[in-house]
Design a protein around this motif. Sequence first.
Motif, mmCIF file in Angstrom:
data_model
loop_
_atom_site.group_PDB
_atom_site.id
_atom_site.type_symbol
_atom_site.label_atom_id
_atom_site.label_comp_id
_atom_site.label_asym_id
_atom_site.label_seq_id
_atom_site.Cartn_x
_atom_site.Cartn_y
_atom_site.Cartn_z
ATOM 1 N N VAL A 115 0.824 -1.220 0.000
ATOM 2 C CA VAL A 115 0.000 0.000 0.000
ATOM 3 C C VAL A 115 0.850 1.258 0.000
ATOM 4 C CG1 VAL A 115 -1.732 1.313 1.298
ATOM 5 C CG2 VAL A 115 -1.875 -1.182 1.199
ATOM 6 N N GLY A 116 1.996 1.188 0.634
ATOM 7 C CA GLY A 116 2.816 2.375 0.837
ATOM 8 C C GLY A 116 2.471 3.043 2.148
ATOM 9 N N ALA A 117 2.725 4.325 2.232
ATOM 10 C CA ALA A 117 2.474 5.065 3.462
ATOM 11 C C ALA A 117 0.998 5.437 3.561
ATOM 12 C CB ALA A 117 3.334 6.326 3.506
ATOM 13 N N SER A 118 0.460 5.385 4.780
ATOM 14 C CA SER A 118 -0.931 5.770 5.010
ATOM 15 C C SER A 118 -1.061 6.334 6.418
ATOM 16 C CB SER A 118 -1.880 4.586 4.822
ATOM 17 O OG SER A 118 -1.523 3.518 5.686
ATOM 18 N N MET A 119 -2.159 7.063 6.634
ATOM 19 C CA MET A 119 -2.359 7.727 7.926
ATOM 20 C C MET A 119 -3.849 7.724 8.279
ATOM 21 S SD MET A 119 -1.085 11.534 9.051
ATOM 22 C CE MET A 119 0.637 11.014 8.905
ATOM 23 N N TYR A 120 -4.137 7.582 9.579
ATOM 24 C CA TYR A 120 -5.513 7.514 10.048
ATOM 25 C C TYR A 120 -5.721 8.437 11.241
ATOM 26 C CZ TYR A 120 -5.933 3.410 7.080
ATOM 27 O OH TYR A 120 -5.945 2.577 5.999
ATOM 28 N N TYR A 121 -6.876 9.064 11.239
ATOM 29 C CA TYR A 121 -7.321 9.964 12.309
ATOM 30 C C TYR A 121 -8.308 9.189 13.175
ATOM 31 C CZ TYR A 121 -10.451 13.831 13.955
ATOM 32 O OH TYR A 121 -11.248 14.690 14.682
ATOM 33 N N ILE A 122 -8.029 9.072 14.466
ATOM 34 C CA ILE A 122 -8.908 8.330 15.380
ATOM 35 C C ILE A 122 -9.097 9.190 16.628
ATOM 36 C CG2 ILE A 122 -9.335 6.119 16.522
ATOM 37 C CD1 ILE A 122 -6.834 5.084 14.885
ATOM 38 N N ASP A 123 -10.348 9.580 16.937
ATOM 39 C CA ASP A 123 -10.544 10.431 18.106
ATOM 40 C C ASP A 123 -11.133 9.635 19.267
ATOM 41 O OD1 ASP A 123 -13.266 10.228 17.690
ATOM 42 O OD2 ASP A 123 -13.507 12.278 16.951
ATOM 43 N N TYR A 124 -11.372 10.305 20.383
ATOM 44 C CA TYR A 124 -11.747 9.622 21.621
ATOM 45 C C TYR A 124 -13.151 9.022 21.580
ATOM 46 C CZ TYR A 124 -14.727 13.521 23.058
ATOM 47 O OH TYR A 124 -15.710 14.463 23.137
ATOM 48 N N ILE A 125 -13.993 9.451 20.626
ATOM 49 C CA ILE A 125 -15.309 8.835 20.475
ATOM 50 C C ILE A 125 -15.315 7.818 19.335
ATOM 51 C CG2 ILE A 125 -16.630 10.684 21.556
ATOM 52 C CD1 ILE A 125 -17.253 11.774 18.775
ATOM 53 N N ALA A 126 -14.124 7.319 18.991
ATOM 54 C CA ALA A 126 -13.955 6.204 18.050
ATOM 55 C C ALA A 126 -14.341 6.567 16.622
ATOM 56 C CB ALA A 126 -14.726 4.972 18.515
ATOM 57 N N THR A 127 -14.094 7.808 16.236
ATOM 58 C CA THR A 127 -14.251 8.204 14.839
ATOM 59 C C THR A 127 -12.971 7.852 14.083
ATOM 60 O OG1 THR A 127 -15.667 10.056 15.473
ATOM 61 C CG2 THR A 127 -14.686 10.143 13.283
ATOM 62 N N LEU A 128 -13.110 7.205 12.952
ATOM 63 C CA LEU A 128 -11.948 6.767 12.170
ATOM 64 C C LEU A 128 -12.044 7.313 10.751
ATOM 65 C CD1 LEU A 128 -9.442 4.962 11.602
ATOM 66 C CD2 LEU A 128 -11.037 3.085 11.151
ATOM 67 N N HIS A 129 -10.978 7.989 10.313
ATOM 68 C CA HIS A 129 -10.903 8.483 8.937
ATOM 69 C C HIS A 129 -9.494 8.276 8.407
ATOM 70 C CE1 HIS A 129 -14.825 10.354 8.548
ATOM 71 N NE2 HIS A 129 -14.662 10.944 9.710
ATOM 72 N N LYS A 130 -9.388 7.878 7.161
ATOM 73 C CA LYS A 130 -8.089 7.859 6.492
ATOM 74 C C LYS A 130 -7.814 9.266 5.973
ATOM 75 C CE LYS A 130 -5.327 5.424 3.053
ATOM 76 N NZ LYS A 130 -5.308 4.381 1.999
#
Length: 214
Positions: A115-130
């Motif tokens: 895949v290569g490099a990737s990044m994910y945003y995860i906050d304290y209420i379990a929201t997940l976004h690439k």
Amino acid sequence: MECVIGVVGRDFAVVAADTSAVQSILVHKTDEDKVMILDSHKLMGASGEPGDRVQFTEYIQKNLHLYQFRNTIPLSTAATANFTRGELATALRKGLRGFNPYMVNCILAGYDEDVGASMYYIDYIATLHKIDKGAFGYGSYFCLSLMDKLYHPDMTVEEAVDLVDKCIKEIRLRLVVAPQNFVIKIVNKDGAKEYARREHISDTPSEAATTTAA
């Protein structure tokens, strides 16, 4: 006044965070590392309550090691992001029954061969976004606009670090109680490692002032 910054480049990802340990109006230390190396090719920058931040990031790190020990292969970055989100969601549901959820926000970065490099945003209420770029904390109010203006997907390491440096400079200049020291880490095909530290150098008295005082 914590701040975590993440940028994905051509074949790498950069995660930076302040190194201040603060409670109320007190600064307890200025060398707290908030970007954990989870395994050979993953980084997690975290902000939030100090106890939750340390316990949760270590919990994720040890579970990744356990999975690799049991199965002889590591989790991918996407699988790690979903596992992390699941643990935050479970803790959040328990919070409805009197337990305390993890008050932690995370930026997870990794490198996978397919895949290569990737990044994910995860906050304290379990929201997940690439994501390709992102930030947490009060510093994000200044970083996100800079990223929107200056970011492009094919950034080199030097360009990405320069963007992070611009964000750090803006935070120091404009945030009313700004953290002064930052750590920058990078993950690419060669692994995850610390890239640099940005430490504030206090002003020294001028020669004239020193002479007058003497």
